[in-house]
Design a protein around this motif. Structure first.
Motif, PDB file in Angstrom:
ATOM      1  N   GLN A  83       0.708  -1.215   0.116  1.00 40.70           N
ATOM      2  CA  GLN A  83      -0.005   0.030   0.024  1.00 40.70           C
ATOM      3  C   GLN A  83       0.807   1.345   0.058  1.00 40.70           C
ATOM      4  N   GLY A  84       1.839   1.189   0.703  1.00 44.24           N
ATOM      5  CA  GLY A  84       2.683   2.239   0.871  1.00 44.24           C
ATOM      6  C   GLY A  84       3.740   2.604  -0.504  1.00 44.24           C
ATOM      7  N   VAL A  85       4.231   1.399  -1.064  1.00 42.29           N
ATOM      8  CA  VAL A  85       5.125   1.914  -2.098  1.00 42.29           C
ATOM      9  C   VAL A  85       4.238   1.883  -3.705  1.00 42.29           C
ATOM     10  N   THR A  86       3.154   1.512  -3.390  1.00 40.86           N
ATOM     11  CA  THR A  86       2.145   1.534  -4.807  1.00 40.86           C
ATOM     12  C   THR A  86       1.316   2.728  -4.688  1.00 40.86           C
ATOM     13  N   VAL A 237      13.761   2.463  -3.297  1.00 42.26           N
ATOM     14  CA  VAL A 237      12.691   2.087  -2.279  1.00 42.26           C
ATOM     15  C   VAL A 237      11.690   1.179  -2.945  1.00 42.26           C
ATOM     16  N   ARG A 238      11.140   1.443  -3.970  1.00 38.35           N
ATOM     17  CA  ARG A 238       9.990   0.812  -4.448  1.00 38.35           C
ATOM     18  C   ARG A 238      10.534  -0.791  -4.661  1.00 38.35           C
ATOM     19  N   PHE A 239      11.652  -0.961  -5.213  1.00 44.21           N
ATOM     20  CA  PHE A 239      12.350  -2.194  -5.469  1.00 44.21           C
ATOM     21  C   PHE A 239      12.582  -2.885  -4.159  1.00 44.21           C
ATOM     22  N   LEU A 240      13.105  -2.456  -3.430  1.00 41.66           N
ATOM     23  CA  LEU A 240      13.532  -3.021  -2.050  1.00 41.66           C
ATOM     24  C   LEU A 240      12.245  -3.318  -1.243  1.00 41.66           C
ATOM     25  N   GLY A 241      11.248  -2.570  -1.273  1.00 41.48           N
ATOM     26  CA  GLY A 241       9.894  -2.704  -0.486  1.00 41.48           C
ATOM     27  C   GLY A 241       9.150  -3.797  -1.209  1.00 41.48           C
ATOM     28  N   MET A 242       8.890  -3.808  -2.610  1.00 42.83           N
ATOM     29  CA  MET A 242       8.444  -5.023  -3.348  1.00 42.83           C
ATOM     30  C   MET A 242       9.174  -6.223  -2.911  1.00 42.83           C
ATOM     31  N   THR A 243      10.390  -6.272  -3.045  1.00 48.08           N
ATOM     32  CA  THR A 243      11.161  -7.430  -2.534  1.00 48.08           C
ATOM     33  C   THR A 243      10.751  -7.935  -1.177  1.00 48.08           C
ATOM     34  N   ALA A 244      10.631  -7.209  -0.447  1.00 45.04           N
ATOM     35  CA  ALA A 244      10.456  -7.566   1.084  1.00 45.04           C
ATOM     36  C   ALA A 244       9.063  -8.075   0.995  1.00 45.04           C
TER      37      ALA A 244
END
Length: 334
Positions: A83-86, A237-244
């Protein structure tokens, strides 16, 4: 003012942890065979393999309840990150099709690699979640006007429907319906200590990783331009967040099946309680997600004992109306 908010947040965390502790104890104590407080305490602290009641607690209920807690944490934190990164209030690993990607890969493993170890199954579940995430983002981005929250949700729903149909086709063709029914409905009845030894470190590390990213995710939720002006590298940040989120979803699906809506409901509750700071949202979501799924598992066991109801269906009873409510609020973006 900030000091008082910090104190309120600490009190909320303490209350949530206390609620989680009580929920865990209640879930271990009650079931087809009710156990006393003293029996449960004795089984946890002074396990005696000769006693049937201790075996019930230690070998059946405790791993199951802890499995529900850790997977609930994972689904909730993954939903908060998404919800945060998208910047999509309807984002959830189930709704966006990530869980379906993991389940599809599990179906392929059951069909072609039936003797695969649990660690290998988890790795393939990760791969399914990752590939599905990339495909959904690309699909949503290719539409006229680019990617937004509604298009991302629609793309996820379409991909999820396709993958679920393919998984069902594989189950029918290879006579795997009974084996895959668990992953379709979701459940933690089959969780063992060996599962937890592998699952818990992965989920805890990914959750801590998400908490450390909380400040950057908070800035990113304001928009890429605002985040960049505040010194945040949005794409990183988006890539790392989606990875998590993929790690959390893949690990959870590999042990508990495809359980949706936990990551949709819980972050919204946390956001109402603590505001827009994702450091706080993620921490509180982790605890509330555990409580929600432990309650769902307890309710599933107690509806018609000794038979059990599907956990996924229990959560969906709350999640579907909540999703429709959010969709109605977002309809102006269509």
């Amino acid at each position: 003012m900030s000091g008082s908010r910090h104190i309120i947040f600490i009190l909320l965390l303490f209350a949530a942890l206390l609620g989680l502790g009580l929920t865990l104890f209640m879930s271990v104590s009650y079931g087809a065979k009710d156990l006393t407080m003293g029996t449960v305490w004795s089984a946890v602290m002074h396990y005696d393999a000769e006693l049937t009641a201790h075996q019930i607690v230690h070998e059946i209920r405790l791993p199951r309840v802890l499995g529900a807690a850790i997977t609930g944490m994972a689904f909730a934190v993954a939903g908060a990150i998404m919800q945060g990164v998208t910047r999509n209030p309807m984002a959830d690993t189930g709704i966006l099709g990530i869980n379906a990607g993991s389940t599809f890969m599990v179906a392929l493993c059951f069909a072609f690699l039936p003797n695969l170890s649990y660690s290998a199954l988890m790795a393939i579940s990760f791969a399914g979640a990752a590939m599905t995430t990339v495909f959904i983002v690309l699909l949503g981005s290719l539409t006229p006007g680019g990617l937004n929250s509604i298009r991302l949700t629609i793309a996820g729903a379409v991909v999820a429907a396709i993958l679920q149909s393919l998984s069902t086709g594989i189950a029918i063709y290879f006579a795997l319906s009974q084996d895959l029914a668990f992953w379709y409905a979701g459940g933690v009845a089959g969780v063992t200590w060996s599962h937890l030894k592998l699952l818990v470190p992965i989920i805890l590390i990914a959750t801590i990783w998400a908490c450390m990213m909380g400040r950057s995710i908070s800035f990113l939720s304001l928009g890429d331009e605002s985040a960049t002006n505040l010194g945040v590298r949005a794409s990183r940040v988006r890539f790392l967040g989606m990875t998590a989120a993929v790690v959390l979803a893949g690990a959870s699906v590999s042990v508990a099946g495809s359980i949706g809506f936990v990551g949709l409901i819980v972050p919204h509750i946390a956001r109402r309680l603590v505001g827009a700071d994702y450091r706080k949202i993620i921490m509180l979501s982790a605890i509330l997600g555990s409580i929600l799924l432990v309650w769902a598992d307890f309710a599933a066991r107690m509806v018609n004992p000794p038979r059990e109801f599907a956990i996924g269906a229990m959560v969906a009873m709350v999640g579907v109306p909540f999703f429709l409510y959010l969709a109605r609020k977002e309809r102006s973006n269509l």
